[in-house]
Design an enzyme around this catalytic site. Sequence first.
Site, PDB file in Angstrom:
ATOM      1  CB  SER A 267      -0.464  -8.334  -1.131  1.00 37.85           C
ATOM      2  OG  SER A 267      -1.298  -9.286  -0.402  1.00 37.85           O
TER       3      SER A 267
ATOM      4  CE  LYS B  42      -4.394  -1.401   1.819  1.00 37.81           C
ATOM      5  NZ  LYS B  42      -4.275  -2.707   2.025  1.00 37.81           N
TER       6      LYS B  42
ATOM      7  CD  GLU C 150     -11.708   5.891   1.736  1.00 39.05           C
ATOM      8  OE1 GLU C 150     -11.568   6.731   1.249  1.00 39.05           O
ATOM      9  OE2 GLU C 150     -11.398   4.594   0.996  1.00 39.05           O
TER      10      GLU C 150
HETATM   11  C1  LIG Z   1      -5.101  -3.858   1.425  1.00 37.68           C
HETATM   12  C2  LIG Z   1      -4.532  -4.966   1.382  1.00 37.68           C
HETATM   13  C3  LIG Z   1      -5.019  -5.779   0.246  1.00 37.68           C
HETATM   14  C4  LIG Z   1      -6.077  -5.373  -0.710  1.00 37.68           C
HETATM   15  O1  LIG Z   1      -6.096  -4.577  -1.181  1.00 37.68           O
HETATM   16  P1  LIG Z   1      -5.919  -4.242  -3.094  1.00 37.68           P
HETATM   17  O2  LIG Z   1      -6.130  -2.870  -3.167  1.00 37.68           O
HETATM   18  O3  LIG Z   1      -6.745  -5.233  -3.765  1.00 37.68           O
HETATM   19  O4  LIG Z   1      -4.477  -4.708  -3.175  1.00 37.68           O
HETATM   20  C5  LIG Z   1      -4.359  -7.159  -0.090  1.00 37.68           C
HETATM   21  N1  LIG Z   1      -3.226  -7.587   0.522  1.00 37.68           N
HETATM   22  C6  LIG Z   1      -2.855  -6.827   1.480  1.00 37.68           C
HETATM   23  C7  LIG Z   1      -1.432  -7.125   2.652  1.00 37.68           C
HETATM   24  C8  LIG Z   1      -3.563  -5.512   1.963  1.00 37.68           C
HETATM   25  O5  LIG Z   1      -2.897  -4.817   3.055  1.00 37.68           O
END
Ligand SMILES: *Cc1c(COP(=O)(O)O)cnc(C)c1O
Length: 393
Positions: free
Chosen positions: A377, A89, A111
Site C-alpha cells: 500500500s 490514498k 480531517e
Molecule cells: C493510510 C494508509 C493505510 C491504511 O488505510 P486504509 O484505508 O486501511 O488503506 C495503509 N497503508 C498505507 C501506506 C497508508 O498510508
Amino acid sequence: MSYQVNEKGYYGDFGGAFIPEMLYPNVEELRSRYLNIMQEESFQKEFRQLLKDYVGRPTPLYFAERFSEKFGTKIYLKREDLCHTGAHKVNNTIGQILMAKRLGKNRIIAETGAGQHGVATATVCALMGIECVVYMGEIDIKRQAPNVARMKMLGATVVPAKSGSRTLKDATNEAIRDWINNPVDTHYIIGSVVGPHPYPDMVARFQSVISEEVKKQLQEKEDREAPDHVVACVGGGSNAAGIYYHYLDNEKVNIIAVEAAGEGILTGKSAATSALGREGIIHGSKTLLMQTDDGQITEPYSISAGLDYPGVGPMHANLFRTGRGEFISVTDEEAMAAGLQLCKLEGIIPAIETAHALAIFDKRKFEKDEVVVVNLSGRGDKDLNTYIEHFNL
Ligand SMILES: *Cc1c(COP(=O)(O)O)cnc(C)c1O
C-alpha cells in the site's frame, strides 16, 4: 449473495448513514449524484488520464522472487508505493476532487490523523487550484510535523482541533461542524472506506482500479485473472477494498485482511477491530468498533499511524461477520521484522502499515503453487524515524 453494497447503502448488517439532520442535505446531494457522475464519459476520461499521467498508473504487479522463495509460495506485490505521494490514498483524492468539481464545490475540507490523507488531499487541491482546509488534532500536529509542513507547502490551511483528546476523532468532529456550516460550496473528502453512505462505496470504487489492474496483469503473468489469495492491511480499509473489489464475489479467491494487534490483542494497546470490536456507530456508519461496555469509543494503538483507527469500514465488518474474509492480526514487533525482511530480500522499504500485511507469511502457510497477491500500500520513507528507533539504526 453479494459482498458489494446494496441500494440502501448496506453491506449485510453494516453501513447506512447515521448522521445529524443538519448534515442530511450534503450527504443526500452526494448520494443522489455520485453514481451518475462517476459513469459520465468525461468524468472517466479525466479520472483515467490523471491516474496515468499524474499518479503514475498502472502500478506494477511485481513477482517477488526472493521473498517467495523464502516462504515457499508465489508472492506478487502490487506496487501502490510507487504512486505519486507514496501510497494508494491519492487514487481516492483524485476521484473525489473531480467529484467535487462536478458538484460545483470550490472549497475542500478533510480531517487527518497521521497526516497522510491530509497530504493526499492538499496535493489534489493544489493540482486543481481549490481551497483546502485540513483539520488535525493538536497532538497529532506536534507528532507529525513533516506532514504538516508538506500540507502547508502544498497551500493547505491546517486547523488544530483543540477539544477532547486532540487527536483524529476530534479533528473529525471539527470537519463535520465545518461541513454543516458550509453546505453549499464545500465538499468533505473522507480518506478511507468509512463514513456515511455513499462514502464507503464511492471510495471503494475509486480504489478499485487496483484490482482492475491486477486482473489484467495476472492474466499476463500467470494466465489467470484471479489469485488464490489477496492480502491487504486494514486501517479503515481503503487499500484493502481496492485490491479485493473485483474479487469480492468470486469465492474461489480467499480474502485476507490484516489488522494491527499493537502490543498484543489483550494488552489494551491494540487496533485489532475484528477481534475486539462490537457493533456500533462511528463516523456516521454502523460497523464494528472498539468500545467500552457503555459504548465509549476506546483509544486504539498501533506503531503504524495509518492502522491506528478504532473501527473498520462496513465492507470489512461484513467480510468478517459472514466469514468471507480471513482476519489475521499482527503485532508491532512482527510487522517491523517483516518490513525489514522485505528491505533485505527485495530492496523495497515498505510503509509500516504495509509491513503488517507482509508479516502473515511468518504466521500462515501457503501451498507452493498458490498465487498470493499482496497490496504494497505504501513506501516507508515516512516511517524512517520509527524504523531507526526500533532497530537502533
Ligand atoms: C493510510 C494508509 C493505510 C491504511 O488505510 P486504509 O484505508 O486501511 O488503506 C495503509 N497503508 C498505507 C501506506 C497508508 O498510508
